[in-house]
Enzyme design. Structure first.
Site, PDB file in Angstrom:
ATOM      1  CG  ASP A   1      -1.768   1.037   1.425  1.00 24.29           C
ATOM      2  OD1 ASP A   1      -2.654   0.947   0.390  1.00 24.29           O
ATOM      3  OD2 ASP A   1      -1.719   1.855   2.235  1.00 24.29           O
TER       4      ASP A   1
ATOM      5  CD  GLU B   1      -2.464   2.525  -3.279  1.00 19.15           C
ATOM      6  OE1 GLU B   1      -3.581   3.123  -3.306  1.00 19.15           O
ATOM      7  OE2 GLU B   1      -1.776   2.811  -2.106  1.00 19.15           O
TER       8      GLU B   1
END
Length: 652
Positions: free
Chosen positions: A347, A376
């Protein structure tokens, strides 16, 4: 978490029995030791983090052979020790803590590493990833979000864990509260996922998130070594991975190295003063990814990007601290080895310090050479996105060691293109053509994760104005373009945002109908989809369309591994050059090919097959992937309005 609970969980990670007296002796002295256990034959150096009141005043030794203390490091806080340990043999060992005439021991387990573990395979472009938000997918246990003891699995066997009192309770009417989905709920519906054609599952985080509100999403971790008890426990997560593997489904763990949550156990007493970035007065990160590759960037902007907090509830970790970096390196390795994972998703990747994160990636892939990690990197600027992929020829010499990146530019282009009908020369399907035309920028196209939605985006059904034709076009693109496709749960049936509450991320992360006892609609079953209410009137048709495409994709090497040749059709209106809002391409290998034609118009389009003569000379006959019928690609073939044609054929 209590020491006895931690020790029990550590015991479940290994073999052998703990001496009960050692637990009693240690309970007032040691709060935790992480990692919980280890294995022989690992490349990753083992550094134990020991926490306990005044523990730094003790000396540490390990009697016997097989586990040896190499060096002890003391932190800023007197309540921590970092112990470098050399591992040579499996077994149950004891860390002996001594001070003056006092001593006590703490048990630690080392297991023998499973044969072939280091060479495990990971997810590739042959896979389709199904993204699940566990709290919103399915609830097998109705009472696992409040304080209680005991319980049973669905088959009646005893449930081995209990759920302590937690501040964020279940309220399915509240879009940001817990809704009660759990690991067993995911296990119960693995057949649905496999039948859809998915070969991998990415779950949003399952580790303990104990924030007083909005803890359902899991991105504010409170304990990196324990599954949130409202989802299950560590052993249940391991069971989920095993059951998924039995169905031919890989499991990708969603992890967060950039930040923890303010409810994390170390926030009141971190090991070092710079364990996380102290933020007083509060400083928000600037989401300015360009500062890393921009030769003109000011240091103050880069510092804010690296050390500003994501949001006030998510403290920013300091990966420049070598103990923090080592902690996260072996934490990732521990979960892969313990649970048998097949991949990682990181993330908020560019919010981390780039240098340490490069070393983090290398540590993981040194341990598992085939391991795929996708980051990400939420950036619509293609050169800036490419910067983050492993071995990209960056002018500053930086190498992220990150194998895969998420294709946000393509996601953005799909939504723009399919919502534009009367278009100028650079709009409509030209947007998708233009994004894919820049594939030369990327180092490795086989490691691009493609998608048209995830948990951070608006529901695609709403974005597309509840038009099932647009959903089909998006599904057709996702199943055929280069890269690794990822489908967000429910998009195969055009899930919509909740309309009974204010717009919020939680309203987009809706419950999967049929995942809770008492749900009037069950979209997990064909019967439920066939008799769905008006809101899901298109569910059966869309589900079957997606299922057909992704089950076909599992066996199509041309789509999984082939090259791309794409075409954009234009015509003149007076002095203007106008796109006709169609897009076509071939995915091909030497012996097979797939032809894809996307008609984003409200009128039918007729093929001019001579347009494609550079790839194939004359008409060809193949199979319509959706209908299964034989079709000849030639002049005069008509593609209906807002329709996709996908035909596979052999190359002579």
């Amino acid at each position: 978490m209590a020491l006895t609970t931690s020790l029990a969980l550590a015991a479940s990670c290994g073999t052998g029995a703990f001496d009960a007296s050692s637990v009693e002796d240690a309970v007032s002295q040691v709060s935790r030791v992480e990692p919980l256990s280890w294995w022989t034959g690992m490349k990753t150096p083992l550094q134990l983090m020991v926490q306990g009141p005044g523990i730094s005043s003790y000396e540490v030794s390990i009697p016997g052979k097989g586990l040896k203390v190499k060096e002890v490091h003391r932190a800023d806080s007197p309540d921590y020790l970092f112990v470098d340990v050399e591992v040579s043999a499996p077994g149950t060992y004891y860390l002996v803590f001594s001070r003056g005439g006092q001593s006590f021991k703490y048990p630690y387990i080392v297991r023998e590493r499973e044969k072939g573990s280091a060479a495990r395979e990971s997810f590739t472009q042959a896979d389709m990833i199904y993204l699940i938000m566990p709290d919103r997918f399915s609830s097998a246990f109705q009472d696992n979000d409040s304080a209680w003891q005991g319980g049973e699995y669905m088959d009646g066997s005893a449930r081995p864990w209990s759920v302590p009192a937690t501040p964020d309770k279940v309220d399915r009417m509240d879009p940001v509260a817990r809704h009660g989905g759990d690991i067993q709920g995911m296990i119960n519906h693995l057949d649905y996922v496999a039948d859809l054609g998915a070969t991998a599952i990415w779950c949003t985080p399952l580790l303990l998130d104990n924030q007083p509100a909005e803890s359902y999403h899991g991105y504010a971790c409170a304990d990196y070594y324990h599954i949130d008890p409202r989802f299950g426990d560590n052993e249940h997560y391991k069971l989920f991975v095993e059951k998924a593997h039995e169905k031919g489904i890989k499991v990708i763990m969603d992890i967060v190295t950039n930040h923890c949550g303010t409810a994390h156990w170390w926030m009141d007493n971190p090991p070092f003063k710079d364990w996380y970035h102290v933020n007083e007065p509060y400083m928000q990160m600037n989401a300015l990814f360009s500062v890393y590759m921009d030769p003109n960037a000011a240091k103050v902007d880069r510092d804010r990007q690296e050390s500003g907090w994501f949001v006030p509830s998510m403290p920013d970790m300091n990966l420049d601290n070598p103990y923090v970096l080592r902690y996260f390196q072996q934490w990732a390795v521990w979960w892969i080895e313990y649970a048998g994972l097949d991949g990682l998703r990181v993330d908020t990747y560019p919010y981390n310090e780039p240098g340490p994160m490069s070393r983090w990636c290398k540590a993981v892939t040194d341990e598992y050479p085939n391991m795929n990690i996708v980051g990400e990197c939420w950036d619509y600027n293609i050169p800036q996105l490419a910067y983050w992929q492993k071995d990209n020829p960056n002018k500053d010499g930086f190498n992220s060691n990150l194998p895969s990146i998420m294709d946000f530019p393509l996601e953005h282009a799909i939504h723009q293109a399919l919502n534009e009908e009367k278009v100028n020369w650079d709009e409509g399907m030209t947007r998708i053509y233009s994004v894919l035309a820049q594939d030369f920028v990327y180092k490795d196209l086989s490691h691009m994760l493609t998608f048209f939605a995830n948990h951070d985006h608006a529901r695609t059904g709403d974005t597309f104005g509840q038009d099932p034709r647009k959903m089909k076009l998006a599904l057709a693109l996702l199943s055929t373009v280069r890269g690794i496709p990822q489908l967000y749960y429910g998009d195969e049936m055009m899930f919509l945002e909740r309309k009974d509450c204010p717009s919020h991320d939680g309203a987009k992360r809706i419950d999967f109908p049929g995942g809770w006892e008492g749900d009037e609609t069950d979209l997990f079953t064909a019967i439920g989809r066939a008799h769905a209410p008006a809101q899901y009137a298109q569910a059966a048709e869309l589900h079957d369309y997606a299922r057909t495409l992704f089950r076909w994709r599992k066996g199509c090497k041309a789509v999984q591994e082939g090259k791309t040749l794409h075409f954009l059709s234009r015509h003149n209106e007076g002095a203007r050059n106008i796109t006709d809002n169609t897009y076509s391409f071939f995915r091909y290998l030497p012996e097979e090919a797939v032809f894809v034609y996307i008609n984003n118009c409200n009128e039918p389009r007729t093929l001019d097959w001579s347009h494609y003569r550079e790839f194939v000379d004359g008409p060809v006959t193949g199979r319509d992937v959706v209908s299964g019928e034989k079709v000849t690609l030639q002049d005069g073939l008509t593609i209906g309005p807002k329709e996709a044609l996908i035909v596979e054929f052999e190359r002579n």
